[in-house]
Enzyme design. Structure first.
Site, PDB file in Angstrom:
ATOM      1  N   THR A 151      -4.825   0.683   7.256  1.00  0.00           N
ATOM      2  CA  THR A 151      -3.878   0.485   8.348  1.00  0.00           C
ATOM      3  C   THR A 151      -4.570   0.072   9.639  1.00  0.00           C
ATOM      4  O   THR A 151      -5.607   0.625  10.012  1.00  0.00           O
ATOM      5  CB  THR A 151      -3.095   1.788   8.593  1.00  0.00           C
ATOM      6  N   GLY A 190      -7.511   8.951   7.476  1.00  0.00           N
ATOM      7  CA  GLY A 190      -7.956  10.337   7.480  1.00  0.00           C
ATOM      8  C   GLY A 190      -9.437  10.461   7.188  1.00  0.00           C
ATOM      9  O   GLY A 190     -10.026   9.600   6.517  1.00  0.00           O
ATOM     10  N   GLU A 322       1.135   5.448   3.417  1.00  0.00           N
ATOM     11  CA  GLU A 322       1.056   4.862   2.071  1.00  0.00           C
ATOM     12  C   GLU A 322       2.216   3.894   1.809  1.00  0.00           C
ATOM     13  O   GLU A 322       2.658   3.726   0.680  1.00  0.00           O
ATOM     14  CB  GLU A 322       1.056   5.959   0.988  1.00  0.00           C
TER      15      GLU A 322
END
Length: 561
Positions: A151, A190, A322
């Site tokens: 992303t 993350g 996702e």
């Protein structure tokens, strides 16, 4: 007769009398349903063994979760992750095995390095055998720590719009990665903000000035000696979120970062259309469901100690990460439109859309409310709606193209109907799959009976909540809607009797739920008070506000008096 374990777990604890009554007369064997949900008795045994190990270790305690700052949450998650790694090694549990999954469930997902597994999975899915042999052992032994940088700040689900570039230098046989503008920086991955040493970066590949689309590259972003950013790398944490504060979601900027040719992952696999749509409707249903539960708990549901606000924000986030749900549904819709055209021209289509080749029924033939409890009746109703809604959207799309509109513009004008069609397709498959799964429970009569009621309730609730779809072309009449409503209300009363045993069958421990309201014993008021007293805000040391502000205010007021 309920199983021994079920009765013993209730009788051996100080349980709220109201809950105790609910558990005494289940209409089915709760323990057997638990093993079905787990996929077999052996899975249940392994899961409980893993949970026992996790919950007996004080390092994994989640008791203070709701009172931690962002930094404290992150540090606790890293501590648990490192401890879990040691434990898994001692117990000889594999990261790819079921024990790892059960560990994550027991810990409520509050452990760091979750993207490390995705890093390894992406390598296994996207790399050659040689690349797998190089990187997987390093990752498995934690000689490196991975993340997954897809992303971008200005581009979420729209992968083709990514702006990060990877230019191949023929003379050095290297790729040079760059972040050309602020919207191109990687944002949200993350384990990237403070933990990862390597990450899979998705970038537009350029060779001799020509763009070859988005490709993945393994990039080292931090030193393996002192954890400082690698040359040309700017990396950090994006700050506090609605939840997930234990995860160091990060940003990443690249300036002439060079990676060897062999770091480009060379094998590819995007995403099954049905999985895209299913993810969207499951996360939407789950988010709506937990919000209903929160409101049902009154004001107490708003307390963090209930566990519901945290659960809600995590599920709400799942509607975006996702793959943003609307985009995923449009991916499913694109697949459906293509398959509808193939089915109508007599070409073969995948099994998941074989129903598009069948002739659509004109009317629902139900004459009595009991007929609506038959799976073949409501499954057919969902199939009818799925075909009708998709056919309508495809017809509008075709009409726009035939009138002279560009294909992409026609698509944009039909997105509302296309999303509707994708949802109808997924709802049909969920209801159909639910009914088929219940049919396979024939050897467990008690469980099959309650699950059939639950399946019917789910299906009729969907019709009740979307009546217009079923009334639109006269497939269901007004009288049949009244019969359906009566059956729906009947099922609510039937399922209500087994509501607590059904929830118990999921077999979530108190430690995993970490909720003052969702505990097995049902003593919600006692637990809320006990947990509230543990708040750091209630200690004298933490209450400096009185000394700094309130005391001078009160003294000033007294002096004037």
């Amino acid at each position: 007769m309920a199983p021994t374990r079920y009765l013993r777990s209730s009788a051996s604890r100080d349980v709220n009398p109201d809950l105790d009554i609910e558990r005494k007369t289940p209409s089915f064997d709760v323990e057997k349903l638990t093993t079905i949900l787990d996929g077999g008795a052996e899975n249940t045994r392994v899961r409980r063994a893993v949970e026992a190990v996790i919950h007996s270790d004080p390092v994994f305690s989640r008791e203070d979760k709701y009172f931690l700052s962002q930094n404290e949450s992150y540090e606790a998650a890293v501590k648990k992750a490192v401890h879990l790694k040691k434990m898994m090694h001692q117990m000889k549990w594999s990261w790819a095995g079921s024990e790892c999954k059960y560990c994550n469930r027991a810990l409520g997902g509050e452990v760091a390095f979750t993207l490390h597994n995705i890093f390894m999975e992406s390598i296994l899915a996207l790399s050659t055998d040689e690349q797998t042999a190089k990187w997987i052992p390093l990752a498995e032994n934690y000689r490196i720590l991975g993340s997954y940088a897809q992303t971008e700040l200005g581009h979420g689900t729209y992968i083709r719009g990514f702006e990060t570039t990877a230019t191949f230098n023929i003379s050095t046989q290297e790729f040079v990665l760059n972040t050309p503008k602020i919207s191109a920086m990687k944002w949200w991955p993350g384990d990237l903000g403070r933990s990862a040493t390597h990450t899979v970066v998705f970038a537009q590949l350029y060779i001799k000035g020509k763009c070859y689309g988005v490709h993945p590259f393994i990039v080292q972003i931090r030193s393996l000696h002192d954890h400082s950013p690698a040359p040309g790398v700017t990396v950090g944490d994006i700050g506090p979120k609605m939840d997930f504060n234990h995860i160091d979601n990060g940003y990443l900027l690249l300036q002439d970062v060079r990676v060897p040719r062999e770091n480009m992952l060379s094998r590819f696999c995007e995403l099954h259309a049905f999985s895209s749509g299913l993810k969207a409707i499951v996360t939407e249903h789950s988010t709506a469901g937990v919000e209903t539960c929160r409101k049902a708990c009154g004001g107490h549901g708003y307390s963090l100690l209930s566990g519901l606000p945290s659960l809600y924000t995590r599920l709400a986030a799942s509607c975006t990460y996702e793959g943003e749900n609307t985009v995923l549904l449009l991916q499913t819709a694109r697949f459906l439109v293509k398959c509808l055209g193939a089915a109508r021209s007599g070409q073969p289509v995948p099994p998941s859309v074989a129903y598009l080749s069948a002739v659509n029924s004109e009317r629902c033939l139900v004459r009595d409310k009991r007929d609506l409890l038959q799976p073949d009746v409501y499954v057919e109703a969902y199939r009818h709606v799925a075909i009708r809604v998709l056919s309508s959207a495809a017809a509008k799309l075709q009409a726009l193209v035939q009138s002279g509109a560009e294909q992409h513009e026609a698509w944009h004008q039909c997105t509302v109907q296309l999303v509707h069609a994708a949802k109808a397709h997924c709802h049909y498959h969920v209801v159909k799959s639910f009914a088929e799964a219940v049919e396979k429970l024939g050897q467990e009569a008690g469980i099959q009976r309650i699950m059939k009621h639950l399946c019917g309730l789910f299906a009729l609730h969907g019709i009740f909540s979307n009546t217009g779809d079923f009334l639109h072309d006269g497939y269901i009449s007004g009288d049949q809607v009244d019969m359906m409503t009566a059956s729906y209300l009947d099922l609510l009363a039937i399922v209500r009797k087994d509501a607590v045993p059904l929830v118990d069958a999921f077999d979530f421990t108190d430690e995993t739920l970490n909720s003052a309201l969702g505990s097995y014993d049902g003593h919600v008021y006692r637990r809320l008070y006990q947990w509230a007293r543990k708040s750091p805000s209630n200690t004298k040391q933490a209450n400096q506000v009185y000394e700094n502000y309130l005391k001078p205010l009160f003294q000033n007021g007294l002096s004037k008096l």
